[in-house]
Write a protein that holds these residues in place. Structure first.
Motif, PDB file in Angstrom:
ATOM      1  N   MET A  80      29.960  59.539  37.009  1.00 23.60           N
ATOM      2  CA  MET A  80      30.606  58.645  36.037  1.00 23.60           C
ATOM      3  C   MET A  80      30.601  57.220  36.581  1.00 23.60           C
ATOM      4  O   MET A  80      31.026  56.970  37.705  1.00 23.60           O
ATOM      5  N   SER A  81      30.115  56.281  35.789  1.00 23.60           N
ATOM      6  CA  SER A  81      30.061  54.885  36.232  1.00 23.60           C
ATOM      7  C   SER A  81      31.446  54.251  36.095  1.00 23.60           C
ATOM      8  O   SER A  81      32.172  54.501  35.134  1.00 23.60           O
ATOM      9  N   ARG A  82      31.794  53.408  37.064  1.00 27.06           N
ATOM     10  CA  ARG A  82      33.138  52.830  37.103  1.00 27.06           C
ATOM     11  C   ARG A  82      33.055  51.335  37.379  1.00 27.06           C
ATOM     12  O   ARG A  82      32.302  50.878  38.239  1.00 27.06           O
ATOM     13  N   LEU A  83      33.846  50.572  36.624  1.00 28.86           N
ATOM     14  CA  LEU A  83      34.005  49.136  36.797  1.00 28.86           C
ATOM     15  C   LEU A  83      35.450  48.859  37.176  1.00 28.86           C
ATOM     16  O   LEU A  83      36.370  49.434  36.583  1.00 28.86           O
ATOM     17  N   ILE A  84      35.667  47.993  38.161  1.00 31.86           N
ATOM     18  CA  ILE A  84      37.019  47.574  38.533  1.00 31.86           C
ATOM     19  C   ILE A  84      37.151  46.070  38.302  1.00 31.86           C
ATOM     20  O   ILE A  84      36.324  45.282  38.765  1.00 31.86           O
ATOM     21  N   PHE A  85      38.200  45.690  37.575  1.00 29.67           N
ATOM     22  CA  PHE A  85      38.616  44.298  37.486  1.00 29.67           C
ATOM     23  C   PHE A  85      39.869  44.116  38.336  1.00 29.67           C
ATOM     24  O   PHE A  85      40.790  44.948  38.302  1.00 29.67           O
ATOM     25  N   THR A  86      39.896  43.037  39.099  1.00 28.41           N
ATOM     26  CA  THR A  86      41.119  42.649  39.773  1.00 28.41           C
ATOM     27  C   THR A  86      41.266  41.138  39.614  1.00 28.41           C
ATOM     28  O   THR A  86      40.382  40.484  39.062  1.00 28.41           O
ATOM     29  N   PHE A  87      42.373  40.576  40.083  1.00 23.05           N
ATOM     30  CA  PHE A  87      42.694  39.208  39.692  1.00 23.05           C
ATOM     31  C   PHE A  87      42.765  38.226  40.847  1.00 23.05           C
ATOM     32  O   PHE A  87      43.238  37.100  40.670  1.00 23.05           O
ATOM     33  N   THR A  88      42.307  38.615  42.028  1.00 23.06           N
ATOM     34  CA  THR A  88      42.178  37.691  43.154  1.00 23.06           C
ATOM     35  C   THR A  88      40.872  37.994  43.877  1.00 23.06           C
ATOM     36  O   THR A  88      40.418  39.141  43.902  1.00 23.06           O
ATOM     37  N   ASP A  89      40.280  36.971  44.470  1.00 17.39           N
ATOM     38  CA  ASP A  89      39.044  37.174  45.219  1.00 17.39           C
ATOM     39  C   ASP A  89      39.271  38.066  46.433  1.00 17.39           C
ATOM     40  O   ASP A  89      38.416  38.882  46.777  1.00 17.39           O
ATOM     41  N   SER A  90      40.430  37.916  47.083  1.00 18.91           N
ATOM     42  CA  SER A  90      40.714  38.761  48.250  1.00 18.91           C
ATOM     43  C   SER A  90      40.831  40.223  47.836  1.00 18.91           C
ATOM     44  O   SER A  90      40.372  41.126  48.548  1.00 18.91           O
ATOM     45  N   GLY A  91      41.446  40.460  46.675  1.00 18.43           N
ATOM     46  CA  GLY A  91      41.548  41.824  46.176  1.00 18.43           C
ATOM     47  C   GLY A  91      40.187  42.413  45.869  1.00 18.43           C
ATOM     48  O   GLY A  91      39.910  43.577  46.185  1.00 18.43           O
ATOM     49  N   LEU A 141      41.860  48.498  36.092  1.00 20.13           N
ATOM     50  CA  LEU A 141      42.504  47.217  36.376  1.00 20.13           C
ATOM     51  C   LEU A 141      43.415  47.392  37.575  1.00 20.13           C
ATOM     52  O   LEU A 141      44.354  48.188  37.531  1.00 20.13           O
ATOM     53  N   TRP A 142      43.144  46.662  38.658  1.00 17.23           N
ATOM     54  CA  TRP A 142      43.962  46.710  39.865  1.00 17.23           C
ATOM     55  C   TRP A 142      44.756  45.411  39.926  1.00 17.23           C
ATOM     56  O   TRP A 142      44.177  44.325  39.991  1.00 17.23           O
ATOM     57  N   VAL A 143      46.085  45.541  39.931  1.00 17.70           N
ATOM     58  CA  VAL A 143      46.941  44.377  39.685  1.00 17.70           C
ATOM     59  C   VAL A 143      47.988  44.236  40.784  1.00 17.70           C
ATOM     60  O   VAL A 143      48.741  45.177  41.061  1.00 17.70           O
ATOM     61  N   GLY A 144      48.047  43.055  41.389  1.00 21.50           N
ATOM     62  CA  GLY A 144      49.080  42.758  42.374  1.00 21.50           C
ATOM     63  C   GLY A 144      50.394  42.381  41.717  1.00 21.50           C
ATOM     64  O   GLY A 144      50.481  42.231  40.486  1.00 21.50           O
ATOM     65  N   PRO A 145      51.448  42.175  42.520  1.00 22.17           N
ATOM     66  CA  PRO A 145      52.786  41.954  41.967  1.00 22.17           C
ATOM     67  C   PRO A 145      53.107  40.504  41.640  1.00 22.17           C
ATOM     68  O   PRO A 145      54.141  40.230  41.021  1.00 22.17           O
ATOM     69  N   ASP A 146      52.273  39.565  42.055  1.00 31.61           N
ATOM     70  CA  ASP A 146      52.610  38.148  41.876  1.00 31.61           C
ATOM     71  C   ASP A 146      52.568  37.762  40.401  1.00 31.61           C
ATOM     72  O   ASP A 146      51.855  38.365  39.591  1.00 31.61           O
ATOM     73  N   PRO A 147      53.336  36.746  40.019  1.00 38.99           N
ATOM     74  CA  PRO A 147      53.411  36.380  38.599  1.00 38.99           C
ATOM     75  C   PRO A 147      52.071  36.050  37.970  1.00 38.99           C
ATOM     76  O   PRO A 147      51.833  36.402  36.807  1.00 38.99           O
ATOM     77  N   ASN A 148      51.188  35.375  38.694  1.00 37.42           N
ATOM     78  CA  ASN A 148      49.919  35.029  38.058  1.00 37.42           C
ATOM     79  C   ASN A 148      49.081  36.263  37.760  1.00 37.42           C
ATOM     80  O   ASN A 148      48.434  36.353  36.717  1.00 37.42           O
ATOM     81  N   SER A 149      49.088  37.243  38.654  1.00 32.89           N
ATOM     82  CA  SER A 149      48.357  38.487  38.382  1.00 32.89           C
ATOM     83  C   SER A 149      48.950  39.210  37.185  1.00 32.89           C
ATOM     84  O   SER A 149      48.216  39.781  36.360  1.00 32.89           O
TER      85      SER A 149
END
Length: 332
Positions: A1-12, A91-99
């Protein structure tokens, strides 16, 4: 199964790529915590197929590289068309407000496209994704939660509230059930705390800068927020914190003295002499700064306010405030 991950910081994105959890990992990073928000049409043009985009403006693929998206570049795929190429989109999401703001924006943007939302799952964490070891990230993957209608509904309501022309709808989120997005409530509060305070006229991060100077931390980089730093505010990033410090030092009636150089921009960082002078600055509170820390001064009574908080334009004549003690919104 092909998988795509979006996250919201370059470090992540870097950490997730190292963990090899997906066929493709992409960081989509927009700064929504300060500055004027893009218009909805701007997003439509940015994420449309390249052939359908208007003019020669920026396209979401412009800064992305890697074998997994070479075909997308050649074909000029839009975001929706790209997502449709994968069986699963996480979608992998950190806790900071911008994320958290990016999460509600992206869910709201994808909401009309059932062929994409049906593939979505989300993982929310209290930790900084980019600082985790690959083995830890692999274990976290087991906690992915499929996106349901209540996630999309909550995201749509929250994103509309953040874009509103007053903070009232955002404040009203505190009275609503945000259980589908469990990290959002703390970000709602954190962003309300960045409104000008009822007493000081400054937001929480600005006040923390003054408090640290008052406590004897006199060099600029001692004041900046960050992991294991004295300033534990998480709303603004490095560049935004530097701009806040500029604003407190370079205004008609400064609250900070001793800040050498500025503005805090790329040009200053690329000039070694200027950057060294900036780092060696010895800061102190002015009389107004001391009064504000003592609870007896108001920045807005001495200086112009002209900035954006979500969709709200804050000015001296239209100064929405936050009362932290009573946790209430104060209208102009």
């Amino acid at each position: 199964m092909s998988r795509l991950i979006f996250t919201f910081t370059d470090s992540g994105a870097g950490g997730l790529k190292a963990a090899r959890l997906a066929d493709c990992v992409i960081s989509i990073e927009h700064r929504f915590v300060c500055g004027r928000l893009p218009a909805s049409g701007d997003f439509d043009a940015l994420f449309a197929p390249r052939a359908a985009a208007h003019g020669t403006g920026p396209h979401w693929l412009d800064n992305l590289t890697g074998r997994s998206i070479e075909a997308a570049h050649r074909q000029g795929l839009g975001l929706i068309e790209f997502c449709e190429r994968f069986d699963a989109v996480d979608l992998w999401v950190g806790p900071d407000p911008n994320s958290q703001l990016q999460l509600i924006w992206l869910l709201d943007y994808l909401r009309p496209h059932a062929n994409v939302t049906s593939r979505l799952a989300v993982f929310q964490t209290n930790h900084i994704i980019g600082e985790q070891q690959p083995a830890e990230l692999a274990a976290w993957q087991l906690q992915l939660v499929p996106i349901r209608g209540d996630h999309l509904e909550a995201a749509g309501v929250a994103w509309t509230a953040w874009r509103a022309s007053t903070p009232e709808a955002w404040f009203n989120l505190l009275r609503q059930d945000l259980g589908a997005l469990p990290r959002l409530r703390s970000s709602v509060v954190a962003l309300l705390e960045e409104l000008p305070s009822r007493g000081s006229g400054l937001g929480a991060t600005e006040m923390r800068l003054l408090e640290l100077i008052s406590a004897g931390h006199v060099h600029p980089y001692e004041l900046f927020p960050g992991h294991q730093k004295l300033n534990d505010q998480k709303t603004f990033d490095y560049w935004e914190a530097g701009a806040l410090l500029d604003g407190l030092a370079h205004c008609p009636v400064p609250v900070i003295s001793g800040l050498v150089e500025g503005p805090f921009d790329l040009a200053m960082h690329e000039d070694p002499d200027r950057h060294q002078r900036y780092k060696r600055s010895r800061l102190a509170l002015t009389a107004l700064g001391q009064a504000i820390v003592a609870g007896a001064g108001d920045f807005s009574q001495h200086n112009p306010i002209d900035r954006w908080w979500g969709g709200t334009k804050l000015t001296n004549d239209r100064l929405w405030r936050w009362d932290a003690e009573s946790r209430t919104l104060v209208a102009p």
